[in-house]
Enzyme design. Structure first.
Site, mmCIF file in Angstrom:
data_model
loop_
_atom_site.group_PDB
_atom_site.id
_atom_site.type_symbol
_atom_site.label_atom_id
_atom_site.label_comp_id
_atom_site.label_asym_id
_atom_site.label_seq_id
_atom_site.Cartn_x
_atom_site.Cartn_y
_atom_site.Cartn_z
ATOM 1 N N LYS A 1 7.724 -2.799 78.866
ATOM 2 C CA LYS A 1 6.631 -2.682 79.827
ATOM 3 C C LYS A 1 5.538 -3.575 79.279
ATOM 4 O O LYS A 1 5.121 -3.407 78.130
ATOM 5 C CB LYS A 1 6.217 -1.226 79.855
ATOM 6 C CG LYS A 1 4.961 -0.880 80.552
ATOM 7 C CD LYS A 1 4.923 0.644 80.589
ATOM 8 C CE LYS A 1 3.641 1.235 81.066
ATOM 9 N NZ LYS A 1 2.470 0.468 80.968
HETATM 10 P P1 FBP Z 1 -1.684 1.989 84.259
HETATM 11 O O1 FBP Z 1 -0.840 1.573 85.423
HETATM 12 O O2 FBP Z 1 -2.697 3.000 84.661
HETATM 13 O O3 FBP Z 1 -2.256 0.811 83.535
HETATM 14 O O4 FBP Z 1 -0.698 2.742 83.246
HETATM 15 C C1 FBP Z 1 0.069 2.032 82.349
HETATM 16 C C2 FBP Z 1 -0.259 2.374 80.894
HETATM 17 O O5 FBP Z 1 0.552 1.636 80.028
HETATM 18 C C3 FBP Z 1 -0.123 3.826 80.571
HETATM 19 O O6 FBP Z 1 1.194 4.204 80.399
HETATM 20 C C4 FBP Z 1 -0.971 3.938 79.355
HETATM 21 O O7 FBP Z 1 -1.531 5.185 79.206
HETATM 22 C C5 FBP Z 1 -2.062 2.955 79.592
HETATM 23 O O8 FBP Z 1 -1.608 2.059 80.567
HETATM 24 C C6 FBP Z 1 -2.429 2.210 78.345
HETATM 25 O O9 FBP Z 1 -3.620 1.556 78.584
HETATM 26 P P2 FBP Z 1 -4.324 0.622 77.522
HETATM 27 O O10 FBP Z 1 -3.957 -0.760 77.927
HETATM 28 O O11 FBP Z 1 -5.760 0.907 77.693
HETATM 29 O O12 FBP Z 1 -3.810 0.979 76.153
#
Ligand code: FBP
Length: 263
Positions: A177
């Site tokens: 991801k």
């Molecule tokens: P979003 O679609 O809200 O961005 O979620 C994806 C994610 O990877 C979550 O699984 C995780 O909690 C968050 O974004 C991590 O965000 P950051 O980039 O602030 O660490």
């Protein structure tokens, strides 16, 4: 050898992961002004939409809520996480084993790795254990491949994102991801370096509807198999509309404009 399809994935090889691990990662700031999304029940209900393939949550939410939804949606248990209030060293500690995740009903597990962090060595070792345990239990592991650290100024350049994604391939992830790199061409740099490993684009912070759907569309054109999306769904008053639009793009071959017809 034919590759095994990721749990819940549709026949066209595309998938939507509903991400809801933000209570750990970002805390109340993500729920401010939205009392309904602070209530996990609402997001679990949302995950039963036909256009959501798997729900990604931490162990605690899975233990408390998943039982009632286990026949309606697949489960990905996120095995590590770190609160944003602790900012010194990018390191995400493990809080659940693969064994426990499987007991709760996990069809897949997820693990964040921050390549480039001064704690990188430890994170690689942690991930090794998770990846090997996941193999023993016969479930796939998704790496949240998030390069992060003092020497990384911009974690969305194609160089940085594709390096992080490639590390996922090298370490045996089944899917990575990644953050969006800004254009179809830049995303192609990521999918080009990851062989036949699945790549999903992270939804990121809340965006304008069209901007979000275009980002997704370009990522699909570049070879991503879908998205792991959280805030752009449940930070809305009407997340069902956005889920349907995402499904239109991924599963029903509609254009961005067509997918937005009911907005
Ligand atoms: P979003 O679609 O809200 O961005 O979620 C994806 C994610 O990877 C979550 O699984 C995780 O909690 C968050 O974004 C991590 O965000 P950051 O980039 O602030 O660490």
């Amino acid at each position: 050898m034919e590759k095994e399809r990721f749990p819940g994935m549709k026949n066209n090889g595309k998938t939507v992961i509903l991400a809801y691990d933000h209570g750990m990662e970002h805390g109340p700031s993500d729920f401010r002004g939205l009392p309904e999304t602070a209530d996990p029940e609402r997001v679990f209900k949302l995950s039963t939409s036909e256009d959501v393939n798997i729900l990604a949550v931490q162990k605690g939410l899975a233990e408390n809520y998943y039982d009632c939804y286990s026949d309606k949606v697949k489960l990905l248990v996120k095995l590590n996480g770190t609160p944003s209030m602790k900012k010194d060293v990018p390191y995400s500690p493990k809080n659940c084993t693969v064994k426990r995740a499987v007991e709760i009903g996990a069809d897949a597990v997820g693990y964040t790795v921050y390549p480039g962090s001064i704690a990188e060595e430890k994170m690689f070792e942690d991930f090794r254990e998770v990846q090997e345990n996941a193999r023993e239990h016969g479930i796939p592991v998704v790496m949240w491949a998030y390069p992060r650290g003092n020497e990384i100024d911009d974690d969305t350049t194609p160089e940085v994102v594709s390096y992080g994604a490639r590390i996922g391939l090298e370490l045996g992830a089944d899917m990575v991801k990644v953050k969006y790199t800004g254009s179809r061409g830049n995303m192609e740099e990521v999918t080009r370096i990851t062989g036949d490993m699945d790549v999903v684009v992270s939804g990121g912070s809340r965006k304008e509807d069209k901007e979000f759907l275009e980002m997704l569309d370009k990522s699909l054109e570049a070879g991503c198999v879908g998205t792991a999306v959280g805030r752009n769904l449940w930070k809305r008053k009407d997340p069902e509309k956005m889920i349907k639009a995402i499904g239109d793009l991924l599963f029903r071959e509609k254009t961005v404009e067509e997918s937005m017809e009911n907005f």
